[in-house]
Every structure is written in C-alpha cells, then in structure tokens.
Design a protein around this motif. Structure first.
Motif, PDB file in Angstrom:
ATOM      1  N   UNK A  92       0.814  -1.207   0.000  1.00  0.00           N
ATOM      2  CA  UNK A  92       0.000   0.000   0.000  1.00  0.00           C
ATOM      3  C   UNK A  92       0.846   1.254   0.000  1.00  0.00           C
ATOM      4  N   UNK A  93       1.929   1.238   0.757  1.00  0.00           N
ATOM      5  CA  UNK A  93       2.854   2.385   0.776  1.00  0.00           C
ATOM      6  C   UNK A  93       3.417   2.618  -0.625  1.00  0.00           C
ATOM      7  N   UNK A  94       3.806   1.546  -1.296  1.00  0.00           N
ATOM      8  CA  UNK A  94       4.381   1.664  -2.634  1.00  0.00           C
ATOM      9  C   UNK A  94       3.384   2.248  -3.635  1.00  0.00           C
ATOM     10  N   UNK A  95       2.090   2.031  -3.405  1.00  0.00           N
ATOM     11  CA  UNK A  95       1.059   2.522  -4.315  1.00  0.00           C
ATOM     12  C   UNK A  95       0.531   3.895  -3.923  1.00  0.00           C
ATOM     13  N   UNK A  96       1.020   4.450  -2.827  1.00  0.00           N
ATOM     14  CA  UNK A  96       0.539   5.738  -2.327  1.00  0.00           C
ATOM     15  C   UNK A  96       1.259   6.890  -3.010  1.00  0.00           C
ATOM     16  N   UNK A  97       0.604   8.047  -3.044  1.00  0.00           N
ATOM     17  CA  UNK A  97       1.220   9.194  -3.711  1.00  0.00           C
ATOM     18  C   UNK A  97       1.304  10.438  -2.829  1.00  0.00           C
ATOM     19  N   UNK A  98       0.781  10.381  -1.596  1.00  0.00           N
ATOM     20  CA  UNK A  98       0.806  11.558  -0.723  1.00  0.00           C
ATOM     21  C   UNK A  98       2.070  11.586   0.134  1.00  0.00           C
ATOM     22  N   UNK A  99       2.364  12.747   0.679  1.00  0.00           N
ATOM     23  CA  UNK A  99       3.511  12.880   1.571  1.00  0.00           C
ATOM     24  C   UNK A  99       3.237  12.299   2.952  1.00  0.00           C
ATOM     25  N   UNK A 100       1.951  12.220   3.328  1.00  0.00           N
ATOM     26  CA  UNK A 100       1.558  11.596   4.588  1.00  0.00           C
ATOM     27  C   UNK A 100       0.788  10.317   4.303  1.00  0.00           C
ATOM     28  N   UNK A 101       0.959   9.335   5.190  1.00  0.00           N
ATOM     29  CA  UNK A 101       0.311   8.033   5.044  1.00  0.00           C
ATOM     30  C   UNK A 101      -0.257   7.611   6.389  1.00  0.00           C
ATOM     31  N   UNK A 102      -1.435   6.985   6.360  1.00  0.00           N
ATOM     32  CA  UNK A 102      -1.958   6.352   7.574  1.00  0.00           C
ATOM     33  C   UNK A 102      -2.413   4.943   7.245  1.00  0.00           C
ATOM     34  N   UNK A 103      -2.395   4.077   8.245  1.00  0.00           N
ATOM     35  CA  UNK A 103      -2.815   2.688   8.071  1.00  0.00           C
ATOM     36  C   UNK A 103      -4.136   2.464   8.786  1.00  0.00           C
ATOM     37  N   UNK A 170      -3.417   1.274  13.981  1.00  0.00           N
ATOM     38  CA  UNK A 170      -3.663   2.484  13.199  1.00  0.00           C
ATOM     39  C   UNK A 170      -2.578   3.510  13.480  1.00  0.00           C
ATOM     40  N   UNK A 171      -1.838   3.895  12.436  1.00  0.00           N
ATOM     41  CA  UNK A 171      -0.702   4.804  12.600  1.00  0.00           C
ATOM     42  C   UNK A 171      -0.656   5.793  11.437  1.00  0.00           C
ATOM     43  N   UNK A 172      -0.061   6.943  11.706  1.00  0.00           N
ATOM     44  CA  UNK A 172       0.050   8.027  10.721  1.00  0.00           C
ATOM     45  C   UNK A 172       1.468   8.570  10.781  1.00  0.00           C
ATOM     46  N   UNK A 173       2.089   8.729   9.630  1.00  0.00           N
ATOM     47  CA  UNK A 173       3.415   9.353   9.595  1.00  0.00           C
ATOM     48  C   UNK A 173       3.698   9.832   8.178  1.00  0.00           C
ATOM     49  N   UNK A 174       4.931  10.220   7.950  1.00  0.00           N
ATOM     50  CA  UNK A 174       5.322  10.666   6.621  1.00  0.00           C
ATOM     51  C   UNK A 174       5.603   9.462   5.727  1.00  0.00           C
ATOM     52  N   UNK A 175       5.434   9.687   4.447  1.00  0.00           N
ATOM     53  CA  UNK A 175       5.769   8.636   3.492  1.00  0.00           C
ATOM     54  C   UNK A 175       7.244   8.248   3.622  1.00  0.00           C
ATOM     55  N   UNK A 176       8.096   9.231   3.838  1.00  0.00           N
ATOM     56  CA  UNK A 176       9.530   8.979   3.955  1.00  0.00           C
ATOM     57  C   UNK A 176       9.831   8.012   5.092  1.00  0.00           C
ATOM     58  N   UNK A 177       9.129   8.146   6.220  1.00  0.00           N
ATOM     59  CA  UNK A 177       9.394   7.270   7.356  1.00  0.00           C
ATOM     60  C   UNK A 177       8.930   5.845   7.067  1.00  0.00           C
ATOM     61  N   UNK A 178       7.754   5.705   6.436  1.00  0.00           N
ATOM     62  CA  UNK A 178       7.281   4.359   6.094  1.00  0.00           C
ATOM     63  C   UNK A 178       8.224   3.680   5.108  1.00  0.00           C
ATOM     64  N   UNK A 179       8.845   4.448   4.243  1.00  0.00           N
ATOM     65  CA  UNK A 179       9.793   3.865   3.294  1.00  0.00           C
ATOM     66  C   UNK A 179      11.116   3.540   3.976  1.00  0.00           C
ATOM     67  N   UNK A 180      11.526   4.379   4.922  1.00  0.00           N
ATOM     68  CA  UNK A 180      12.778   4.143   5.638  1.00  0.00           C
ATOM     69  C   UNK A 180      12.672   2.950   6.578  1.00  0.00           C
ATOM     70  N   UNK A 181      11.532   2.833   7.250  1.00  0.00           N
ATOM     71  CA  UNK A 181      11.325   1.747   8.216  1.00  0.00           C
ATOM     72  C   UNK A 181      10.060   0.991   7.817  1.00  0.00           C
ATOM     73  N   UNK A 182      10.164   0.081   6.870  1.00  0.00           N
ATOM     74  CA  UNK A 182       8.980  -0.666   6.433  1.00  0.00           C
ATOM     75  C   UNK A 182       8.542  -1.683   7.480  1.00  0.00           C
ATOM     76  N   UNK A 183       7.308  -2.145   7.338  1.00  0.00           N
ATOM     77  CA  UNK A 183       6.832  -3.226   8.192  1.00  0.00           C
ATOM     78  C   UNK A 183       7.576  -4.511   7.839  1.00  0.00           C
TER      79      UNK A 183
END
Length: 259
Positions: A92-103, A170-183
């Motif tokens: 889902x992160x890979x398919x996202x286009x916003x600077x912020x992401x939530x799960x 349920x978590x919210x952060x920047x796209x950069x952080x989700x990419x840096x520290x993936x699940x």
C-alpha cells in the motif's frame, strides 16, 4: 488552525492504506466510515487518497470493496498474494502518492474528522514522528474504551514495549518514514512471532521516532468473535521478534556506547 496551502490542491495530502482479506460484508460498513471521513476532509479542501489493498481477499470481500457505492474512481486498488499484513501494508505504501500516510484495517471505523485531526496535528510537529488516534473504542465481542499514550506525556513508560504494545495498529506518519522503516513480515502461524505493528513501533522508537497523539481523533476497533488475527496470535502465544529497541536496552546494561 488553517490548513497549509499545499493541502488545498488536487494532489492528495494523505494516503489512507486499508488492508482487506476476509472481512466480507464488514468491509461495506468500514468503507462507508472511511469515505465519510474523506468527504469531510474534502469539504475543507483536503484530498485523501484511499489505497485499498486486497491481500488474498476472498471473493465476497473483493466484491464488497470494488463495488462499494461510496467509491468514486479516485481510489487505488492493489491486489496482492503476500498473505501477510505487514507486507500488504508495504504494498500500500508503494502505491501511495501523498507525503503523509496512515494505516487502517478493513473491518474498523473512524471518527468523521479523523483524517483532518491527524493532518492538523502533523502540521504542528517537527522531527520524525508517528501519530495515533487519541481514543480507541472497542466494540463487538466486548465493549471498552481507552485513551492512547503520548510518548512525551506523563503516562508513557519507556519499558512498556517489553511486555505490551501501547498503541493499536492504526498509525500516521510521513511517506519517507514508512519507506525508511517498512513493516516486517512475521507469519505468526509459521514462525510463532507476531504483532507486526508492535514490532514496527519498537523499531521506530529505537531509531529516534516519537509517537504522539492526534488529539480529537477516535478509532472504533471491532473485536471479532472469529477470524481476528490479533486474537489468533494471542491464542498461539506468539511473541514479538527481537527488535533493535530491546537490543539497545540490553547493550546499555552492559555499558556499551551507541551513536
């Protein structure tokens, strides 16, 4: 507080990743809730991208999701066969286009201003952070409510993650952080390790990320009688894999220095 000008554009300010697998008709109610919160955000000029991840979804769940009457064509649907919630979220992160992401999960509900409250809080924070909703209301198998813990507040215990996860998934952060520290995948039924969100929370804290609250946001957590991965993990007595956070604590006890 007024939203920053860059939010008032067609480019989404937030990508909300929703994972589905076997929720069936529950997916209908869930998407109604998420679409309503998206519409409330749109009324304030804030666009939210819904990223709907169908991971080995059964036919009924898939039908409820892709044919949902509240979808308007702006959503991104991702179909995966990874069979793991952590890897599905990463897709889902890979398919996202916003600077912020939530799960979000495919069988829960959220408050109407959920997306706006997270974006408002994020606009006031500096540094690397993860946001969680202020309140969690459980329903279904049993009813309960609790306030989540702000890491900078008086109720946070730095040793808590050794024995309990202070936050829901349920978590919210920047796209950069989700990419840096993936699940990281756990595959609890095969390995005995579980709770990918607990592990992720520990890894983020070990890297200096601070977990805060989106004040005013509420998450409605469905406690299912059957089919809950969380309950199944409890029944299997799964444990969290060794994380960097625990290793740092052990090494401090031995007097080692860390950068």
């Amino acid at each position: 507080m007024a939203e920053p000008q860059e939010w008032r554009m067609n480019v989404p300010a937030l990508s909300a990743i929703v994972t589905f697998h076997g929720e069936g008709i529950l997916a209908h109610t869930t998407l109604r809730s998420y679409a309503l919160s998206r519409n409330i955000a749109r009324q304030q000029g804030v666009e939210v991208q819904l990223v709907l991840v169908l991971d080995r979804a059964d036919a009924q769940t898939r039908a409820f999701v892709v044919n949902h009457p509240d979808l308007d064509g702006s959503e991104t649907v991702v179909e995966t066969q990874v069979g793991d919630l952590a890897l599905a979220r990463n897709a889902g992160v890979a398919a996202s286009c916003a600077d912020y992401i939530c799960t979000l999960d495919g069988d829960d509900l959220i408050s109407t201003r959920y997306f706006l409250m997270h974006l408002k809080e994020a606009a006031q924070l500096d540094g690397r952070f993860v946001l969680h909703p202020e309140m969690v209301l459980s329903f279904g198998m049993y009813s309960a409510f609790n306030w989540q813990v702000d890491q900078t507040g008086p109720y946070y215990d730095e040793h808590a993650l050794l024995s309990v996860n202070p936050w829901i998934s349920a978590a919210f952060s920047t796209r950069a952080l989700y990419e840096e520290i993936p699940y990281v995948a756990c595959y609890p039924r095969q390995t005995g390790f579980g709770y990918e969100d607990w592990y992720w929370n520990s890894e983020t804290i070990a890297r200096g990320v601070v977990h805060r609250l989106a004040w005013g946001a509420a998450y409605f957590y469905r406690r299912k009688w059957h089919g809950s991965l969380n309950e199944a993990s409890h029944a299997m007595k799964t444990v969290v894999p060794m994380t960097s956070l625990f290793a740092l604590g052990r090494d401090r006890g031995q007097g080692r220095d860390h950068a």
